[in-house]
Write a protein that holds these residues in place. Structure first.
Motif, PDB file in Angstrom:
ATOM      1  N   LEU A  83     -14.969 -10.229   6.939  1.00  0.00           N
ATOM      2  CA  LEU A  83     -13.788 -10.791   7.595  1.00  0.00           C
ATOM      3  C   LEU A  83     -12.828  -9.718   8.112  1.00  0.00           C
ATOM      4  O   LEU A  83     -11.789 -10.035   8.676  1.00  0.00           O
ATOM      5  CB  LEU A  83     -13.044 -11.728   6.626  1.00  0.00           C
ATOM      6  N   PHE A  84     -13.186  -8.456   7.888  1.00  0.00           N
ATOM      7  CA  PHE A  84     -12.358  -7.327   8.330  1.00  0.00           C
ATOM      8  C   PHE A  84     -10.943  -7.403   7.750  1.00  0.00           C
ATOM      9  O   PHE A  84      -9.949  -7.229   8.457  1.00  0.00           O
ATOM     10  CB  PHE A  84     -12.299  -7.234   9.859  1.00  0.00           C
ATOM     11  N   ILE A  85     -10.872  -7.710   6.445  1.00  0.00           N
ATOM     12  CA  ILE A  85      -9.587  -7.728   5.748  1.00  0.00           C
ATOM     13  C   ILE A  85      -9.705  -6.881   4.485  1.00  0.00           C
ATOM     14  O   ILE A  85     -10.814  -6.594   4.033  1.00  0.00           O
ATOM     15  CB  ILE A  85      -9.143  -9.180   5.378  1.00  0.00           C
ATOM     16  N   SER A  86      -8.574  -6.481   3.934  1.00  0.00           N
ATOM     17  CA  SER A  86      -8.603  -5.693   2.710  1.00  0.00           C
ATOM     18  C   SER A  86      -8.931  -6.581   1.516  1.00  0.00           C
ATOM     19  O   SER A  86      -8.764  -7.808   1.573  1.00  0.00           O
ATOM     20  CB  SER A  86      -7.252  -5.007   2.482  1.00  0.00           C
ATOM     21  N   LYS A  87      -9.378  -5.961   0.419  1.00  0.00           N
ATOM     22  CA  LYS A  87      -9.642  -6.726  -0.802  1.00  0.00           C
ATOM     23  C   LYS A  87      -8.354  -7.371  -1.310  1.00  0.00           C
ATOM     24  O   LYS A  87      -8.376  -8.490  -1.829  1.00  0.00           O
ATOM     25  CB  LYS A  87     -10.237  -5.830  -1.884  1.00  0.00           C
ATOM     26  N   ALA A  88      -7.235  -6.692  -1.161  1.00  0.00           N
ATOM     27  CA  ALA A  88      -5.949  -7.235  -1.611  1.00  0.00           C
ATOM     28  C   ALA A  88      -5.597  -8.501  -0.827  1.00  0.00           C
ATOM     29  O   ALA A  88      -5.142  -9.494  -1.407  1.00  0.00           O
ATOM     30  CB  ALA A  88      -4.848  -6.191  -1.464  1.00  0.00           C
ATOM     31  N   THR A  89      -5.815  -8.473   0.488  1.00  0.00           N
ATOM     32  CA  THR A  89      -5.555  -9.664   1.311  1.00  0.00           C
ATOM     33  C   THR A  89      -6.475 -10.799   0.897  1.00  0.00           C
ATOM     34  O   THR A  89      -6.046 -11.952   0.778  1.00  0.00           O
ATOM     35  CB  THR A  89      -5.734  -9.331   2.808  1.00  0.00           C
ATOM     36  N   LEU A  90      -7.736 -10.478   0.656  1.00  0.00           N
ATOM     37  CA  LEU A  90      -8.684 -11.498   0.219  1.00  0.00           C
ATOM     38  C   LEU A  90      -8.237 -12.107  -1.105  1.00  0.00           C
ATOM     39  O   LEU A  90      -8.270 -13.324  -1.281  1.00  0.00           O
ATOM     40  CB  LEU A  90     -10.096 -10.924   0.085  1.00  0.00           C
ATOM     41  N   LYS A  91      -7.804 -11.278  -2.038  1.00  0.00           N
ATOM     42  CA  LYS A  91      -7.373 -11.796  -3.340  1.00  0.00           C
ATOM     43  C   LYS A  91      -6.163 -12.712  -3.191  1.00  0.00           C
ATOM     44  O   LYS A  91      -6.046 -13.715  -3.896  1.00  0.00           O
ATOM     45  CB  LYS A  91      -7.095 -10.649  -4.310  1.00  0.00           C
ATOM     46  N   THR A  92      -5.278 -12.409  -2.257  1.00  0.00           N
ATOM     47  CA  THR A  92      -4.136 -13.290  -1.990  1.00  0.00           C
ATOM     48  C   THR A  92      -4.638 -14.645  -1.498  1.00  0.00           C
ATOM     49  O   THR A  92      -4.189 -15.700  -1.961  1.00  0.00           O
ATOM     50  CB  THR A  92      -3.183 -12.658  -0.950  1.00  0.00           C
ATOM     51  N   HIS A  93      -5.600 -14.622  -0.550  1.00  0.00           N
ATOM     52  CA  HIS A  93      -6.189 -15.867  -0.049  1.00  0.00           C
ATOM     53  C   HIS A  93      -6.840 -16.654  -1.194  1.00  0.00           C
ATOM     54  O   HIS A  93      -6.651 -17.868  -1.318  1.00  0.00           O
ATOM     55  CB  HIS A  93      -7.239 -15.594   1.033  1.00  0.00           C
ATOM     56  N   LEU A  94      -7.617 -15.956  -2.028  1.00  0.00           N
ATOM     57  CA  LEU A  94      -8.308 -16.622  -3.134  1.00  0.00           C
ATOM     58  C   LEU A  94      -7.310 -17.246  -4.110  1.00  0.00           C
ATOM     59  O   LEU A  94      -7.513 -18.372  -4.576  1.00  0.00           O
ATOM     60  CB  LEU A  94      -9.240 -15.649  -3.855  1.00  0.00           C
TER      61      LEU A  94
END
Length: 171
Positions: free
Chosen positions: A142-153
């Motif tokens: 998704l071309f996003i950082s792991k931190a951004t992904l964790k926020t989404h999750l």
């Protein structure tokens, strides 16, 4: 009771479940019909299929090789399966659960998540989670950082029933 008799008793647990029992030297002792359908007939031969290649990686890295390991969304000879590999110190037992990839299943999942208010981005992330992808893989795709992904999750899991929330940290 022989290995074959024990395996036949176990087979009644599910019509979709593939079962393969190997000796510690990875020679196949028993396969049920579903396992043969996925991997081909391997009885009497040393298994070199995907599940044993994965098992070898675990074995090389682990201080103790006994125990069980789950591999979600693994491909075995063109079939997507969840594979559970158990080493009890005497045998290696592999359980293969085929993952249906029909459109009806995906539509039901999407409807379930939409009913709970997930956004389009959150739906895409949950599709990847349901496919067994790791956080690192999802973030990369998704071309996003792991931190951004964790926020989404975290936002996603707040919208879902507690029973669907992860009980352990995802990789």
């Amino acid at each position: 009771m022989t290995v074959e008799e024990e395996a036949k008793q176990f087979m009644s647990l599910g019509s979709k479940l593939g079962l393969c029992i190997k000796s510690l030297d990875k020679k196949v002792i028993f396969q049920n019909t579903n396992c043969i359908r996925t991997c081909g007939s391997m009885v009497g031969t040393v298994c070199s299929k995907t599940c044993m290649q994965i098992y070898k990686q675990v074995e090389e890295c682990a201080a103790v090789s006994e125990g069980m390991k789950l591999f979600k969304g693994t491909e075995v000879d063109g079939h997507r399966v969840d594979a559970l590999i158990v080493n009890d110190g005497e045998q290696i037992t592999t359980l293969l659960y085929p993952l249906d990839e029909d459109q009806d299943k995906f539509k039901k999942q999407e409807a379930f998540f939409k009913e709970r208010g997930l956004t389009k981005s959150e739906l895409r992330i949950m599709q990847m989670v349901m496919q067994g992808m790791t956080n690192a893989t999802i973030a990369e795709k998704l071309f996003i950082s792991k931190a951004t992904l964790k926020t989404h999750l975290n936002n996603i899991y707040k919208k879902l029933p507690a029973s669907m929330r992860p009980s352990q940290v995802r990789g």
